[in-house]
Design a protein around this motif. Sequence first.
Motif, PDB file in Angstrom:
ATOM      1  N   GLU B  85     -63.745  -4.526  19.776  1.00 16.37           N
ATOM      2  CA  GLU B  85     -62.804  -4.281  20.879  1.00 16.37           C
ATOM      3  C   GLU B  85     -61.577  -3.456  20.471  1.00 16.37           C
ATOM      4  OE1 GLU B  85     -64.047  -7.243  19.911  1.00 16.37           O
ATOM      5  OE2 GLU B  85     -62.495  -8.804  19.908  1.00 16.37           O
ATOM      6  N   ASP B  86     -61.469  -3.135  19.199  1.00 13.06           N
ATOM      7  CA  ASP B  86     -60.398  -2.237  18.752  1.00 13.06           C
ATOM      8  C   ASP B  86     -60.753  -0.774  19.003  1.00 13.06           C
ATOM      9  OD1 ASP B  86     -59.773  -4.332  15.871  1.00 13.06           O
ATOM     10  OD2 ASP B  86     -58.743  -4.320  17.817  1.00 13.06           O
ATOM     11  N   SER B  87     -61.978  -0.522  19.394  1.00  8.72           N
ATOM     12  CA  SER B  87     -62.390   0.865  19.698  1.00  8.72           C
ATOM     13  C   SER B  87     -61.544   1.380  20.851  1.00  8.72           C
ATOM     14  CB  SER B  87     -63.866   0.903  20.081  1.00  8.72           C
ATOM     15  OG  SER B  87     -64.675   0.552  18.990  1.00  8.72           O
ATOM     16  N   ALA B  88     -60.845   2.476  20.614  1.00  5.86           N
ATOM     17  CA  ALA B  88     -59.908   3.004  21.604  1.00  5.86           C
ATOM     18  C   ALA B  88     -59.345   4.312  21.071  1.00  5.86           C
ATOM     19  CB  ALA B  88     -58.760   2.025  21.840  1.00  5.86           C
ATOM     20  N   MET B  89     -58.574   4.957  21.917  1.00  7.06           N
ATOM     21  CA  MET B  89     -57.760   6.094  21.491  1.00  7.06           C
ATOM     22  C   MET B  89     -56.391   5.533  21.146  1.00  7.06           C
ATOM     23  SD  MET B  89     -57.959   9.418  21.169  1.00  7.06           S
ATOM     24  CE  MET B  89     -58.427  10.661  22.322  1.00  7.06           C
ATOM     25  N   TYR B  90     -55.894   5.886  19.986  1.00  6.30           N
ATOM     26  CA  TYR B  90     -54.584   5.412  19.547  1.00  6.30           C
ATOM     27  C   TYR B  90     -53.612   6.582  19.540  1.00  6.30           C
ATOM     28  CZ  TYR B  90     -56.658   0.968  18.300  1.00  6.30           C
ATOM     29  OH  TYR B  90     -57.285  -0.256  18.375  1.00  6.30           O
ATOM     30  N   PHE B  91     -52.518   6.402  20.250  1.00 11.09           N
ATOM     31  CA  PHE B  91     -51.503   7.443  20.351  1.00 11.09           C
ATOM     32  C   PHE B  91     -50.243   7.019  19.609  1.00 11.09           C
ATOM     33  CE2 PHE B  91     -53.549  10.181  23.332  1.00 11.09           C
ATOM     34  CZ  PHE B  91     -54.250   9.378  24.215  1.00 11.09           C
ATOM     35  N   CYS B  92     -49.718   7.946  18.882  1.00 12.35           N
ATOM     36  CA  CYS B  92     -48.402   7.800  18.275  1.00 12.35           C
ATOM     37  C   CYS B  92     -47.412   8.593  19.127  1.00 12.35           C
ATOM     38  CB  CYS B  92     -48.455   8.365  16.858  1.00 12.35           C
ATOM     39  SG  CYS B  92     -46.884   8.459  16.004  1.00 12.35           S
ATOM     40  N   ALA B  93     -46.189   8.130  19.202  1.00 18.42           N
ATOM     41  CA  ALA B  93     -45.141   8.855  19.920  1.00 18.42           C
ATOM     42  C   ALA B  93     -43.834   8.695  19.171  1.00 18.42           C
ATOM     43  CB  ALA B  93     -45.009   8.340  21.355  1.00 18.42           C
ATOM     44  N   SER B  94     -42.952   9.649  19.379  1.00 20.06           N
ATOM     45  CA  SER B  94     -41.618   9.534  18.782  1.00 20.06           C
ATOM     46  C   SER B  94     -40.587  10.039  19.774  1.00 20.06           C
ATOM     47  CB  SER B  94     -41.535  10.296  17.457  1.00 20.06           C
ATOM     48  OG  SER B  94     -41.600  11.690  17.655  1.00 20.06           O
ATOM     49  N   SER B  95     -39.358   9.603  19.604  1.00 18.86           N
ATOM     50  CA  SER B  95     -38.276  10.097  20.451  1.00 18.86           C
ATOM     51  C   SER B  95     -37.004  10.213  19.630  1.00 18.86           C
ATOM     52  CB  SER B  95     -38.072   9.192  21.668  1.00 18.86           C
ATOM     53  OG  SER B  95     -37.719   7.889  21.298  1.00 18.86           O
ATOM     54  N   GLY B  96     -36.103  11.048  20.134  1.00 22.88           N
ATOM     55  CA  GLY B  96     -34.883  11.326  19.406  1.00 22.88           C
ATOM     56  C   GLY B  96     -33.714  10.516  19.919  1.00 22.88           C
ATOM     57  N   LEU B  97     -32.615  10.656  19.222  1.00 23.40           N
ATOM     58  CA  LEU B  97     -31.436   9.836  19.518  1.00 23.40           C
ATOM     59  C   LEU B  97     -30.828  10.165  20.876  1.00 23.40           C
ATOM     60  CD1 LEU B  97     -29.741   7.677  18.140  1.00 23.40           C
ATOM     61  CD2 LEU B  97     -28.355   9.478  17.125  1.00 23.40           C
ATOM     62  N   LEU B  98     -30.831  11.451  21.239  1.00 19.03           N
ATOM     63  CA  LEU B  98     -30.138  11.851  22.472  1.00 19.03           C
ATOM     64  C   LEU B  98     -30.932  11.501  23.724  1.00 19.03           C
ATOM     65  CD1 LEU B  98     -28.571  15.294  21.500  1.00 19.03           C
ATOM     66  CD2 LEU B  98     -27.467  13.064  21.655  1.00 19.03           C
ATOM     67  N   LYS B  99     -32.241  11.554  23.623  1.00 22.98           N
ATOM     68  CA  LYS B  99     -33.089  11.230  24.782  1.00 22.98           C
ATOM     69  C   LYS B  99     -34.139  10.230  24.312  1.00 22.98           C
ATOM     70  CE  LYS B  99     -32.842  15.457  27.557  1.00 22.98           C
ATOM     71  NZ  LYS B  99     -33.675  16.515  28.198  1.00 22.98           N
ATOM     72  N   ILE B 100     -33.695   9.026  24.087  1.00 18.96           N
ATOM     73  CA  ILE B 100     -34.608   8.008  23.544  1.00 18.96           C
ATOM     74  C   ILE B 100     -35.780   7.786  24.485  1.00 18.96           C
ATOM     75  CG2 ILE B 100     -34.791   5.623  22.749  1.00 18.96           C
ATOM     76  CD1 ILE B 100     -31.731   5.667  22.391  1.00 18.96           C
ATOM     77  N   TYR B 101     -35.533   7.926  25.781  1.00 15.30           N
ATOM     78  CA  TYR B 101     -36.565   7.641  26.788  1.00 15.30           C
ATOM     79  C   TYR B 101     -37.667   8.690  26.798  1.00 15.30           C
ATOM     80  CZ  TYR B 101     -33.913  11.219  29.208  1.00 15.30           C
ATOM     81  OH  TYR B 101     -33.282  12.372  29.523  1.00 15.30           O
ATOM     82  N   GLU B 102     -37.410   9.872  26.242  1.00 14.58           N
ATOM     83  CA  GLU B 102     -38.393  10.947  26.298  1.00 14.58           C
ATOM     84  C   GLU B 102     -39.273  10.896  25.053  1.00 14.58           C
ATOM     85  OE1 GLU B 102     -36.926  14.846  27.130  1.00 14.58           O
ATOM     86  OE2 GLU B 102     -38.946  15.702  27.200  1.00 14.58           O
ATOM     87  N   GLN B 103     -40.431  10.305  25.227  1.00 13.55           N
ATOM     88  CA  GLN B 103     -41.343  10.174  24.112  1.00 13.55           C
ATOM     89  C   GLN B 103     -42.217  11.419  23.997  1.00 13.55           C
ATOM     90  OE1 GLN B 103     -43.058   5.935  23.880  1.00 13.55           O
ATOM     91  NE2 GLN B 103     -42.419   6.200  25.985  1.00 13.55           N
ATOM     92  N   TYR B 104     -42.399  11.860  22.778  1.00 13.83           N
ATOM     93  CA  TYR B 104     -43.309  12.969  22.487  1.00 13.83           C
ATOM     94  C   TYR B 104     -44.560  12.357  21.872  1.00 13.83           C
ATOM     95  CZ  TYR B 104     -39.526  16.236  23.375  1.00 13.83           C
ATOM     96  OH  TYR B 104     -38.529  16.966  23.962  1.00 13.83           O
ATOM     97  N   PHE B 105     -45.672  12.611  22.524  1.00 13.30           N
ATOM     98  CA  PHE B 105     -46.921  11.992  22.098  1.00 13.30           C
ATOM     99  C   PHE B 105     -47.724  12.900  21.181  1.00 13.30           C
ATOM    100  CE2 PHE B 105     -47.695   8.030  24.431  1.00 13.30           C
ATOM    101  CZ  PHE B 105     -46.597   8.026  25.277  1.00 13.30           C
ATOM    102  N   GLY B 106     -48.433  12.264  20.280  1.00  9.25           N
ATOM    103  CA  GLY B 106     -49.415  12.976  19.486  1.00  9.25           C
ATOM    104  C   GLY B 106     -50.722  13.128  20.261  1.00  9.25           C
ATOM    105  N   PRO B 107     -51.680  13.850  19.680  1.00  6.17           N
ATOM    106  CA  PRO B 107     -52.941  14.093  20.378  1.00  6.17           C
ATOM    107  C   PRO B 107     -53.885  12.891  20.368  1.00  6.17           C
ATOM    108  CG  PRO B 107     -52.983  15.099  18.222  1.00  6.17           C
ATOM    109  CD  PRO B 107     -51.607  14.538  18.393  1.00  6.17           C
ATOM    110  N   GLY B 108     -53.571  11.914  19.553  1.00  2.36           N
ATOM    111  CA  GLY B 108     -54.394  10.702  19.531  1.00  2.36           C
ATOM    112  C   GLY B 108     -55.432  10.705  18.418  1.00  2.36           C
TER     113      GLY B 108
END
Lengths: 110, 114
Positions: B85-108
């Motif tokens: 059940e761990d089979s899935a697409m896993y996404f990493c994301a990061s955000s910066g200090l000024l716009k913490i809410y704006e996550q930048y996602f990796g391709p998975g």
Amino acid sequence: AQRVTQPEKLLSVFKGAPVELKCNYSYSGSPELFWYVQYSRQRLQLLLRHISRESIKGFTADLNKGETSFHLKKPFAQEEDSAMYYCALSAEYNFNKFYFGSGTKLNVKP
Amino acid sequence: EPEVTQTPSHQVTQMGQEVILRCVPISNHLYFYWYRQILGQKVEFLVSFYNNEISEKSEIFDDQFSVERPDGSNFTLKIRSTKLEDSAMYFCASSGLLKIYEQYFGPGTRLTVT
């Protein structure tokens, strides 16, 4: 329990037609709502945030706390709007945890 | 434009094996996240990470999961003993200090557990 619901898996419209992608949420606190978009072969990216009240690529979304909804609207759809759209929620001013909906695939036909 | 990168793009592993999924966030970002998406289902939050510690984690993120920032650039997700059940697409994301809410996602990373 916190939940984001996007009732439509697929929405097909013709170019130039209005489009509305529905999002409903349940959240015990004060939420912040977002729309993310994923174009074909691209990664998830932020489209808009409710608090900014901006129009991005012609899309707008209004947070309706009474109806707990955050529907995404565009008056005239374009073919390049075809993508997967995800509604997301976090706690107000706390972005440590996000809840995403299951997404709606928008298909704009020529 | 800087992007979040993830490796590998696809990982196949046998049940019970350990896997490490790797992410390189955008260099000046300070907030890091892992999500997963089981096929046909919603994107689910797993964990957020800031200042070398976990900020929040979901119910999914149990003792089988761990995250690490082993150096100044990588952010890893380890699953100790994978289940089907761990089979899935896993996404990493990061955000910066000024716009913490704006996550930048990796391709998975697509993880397939057999």
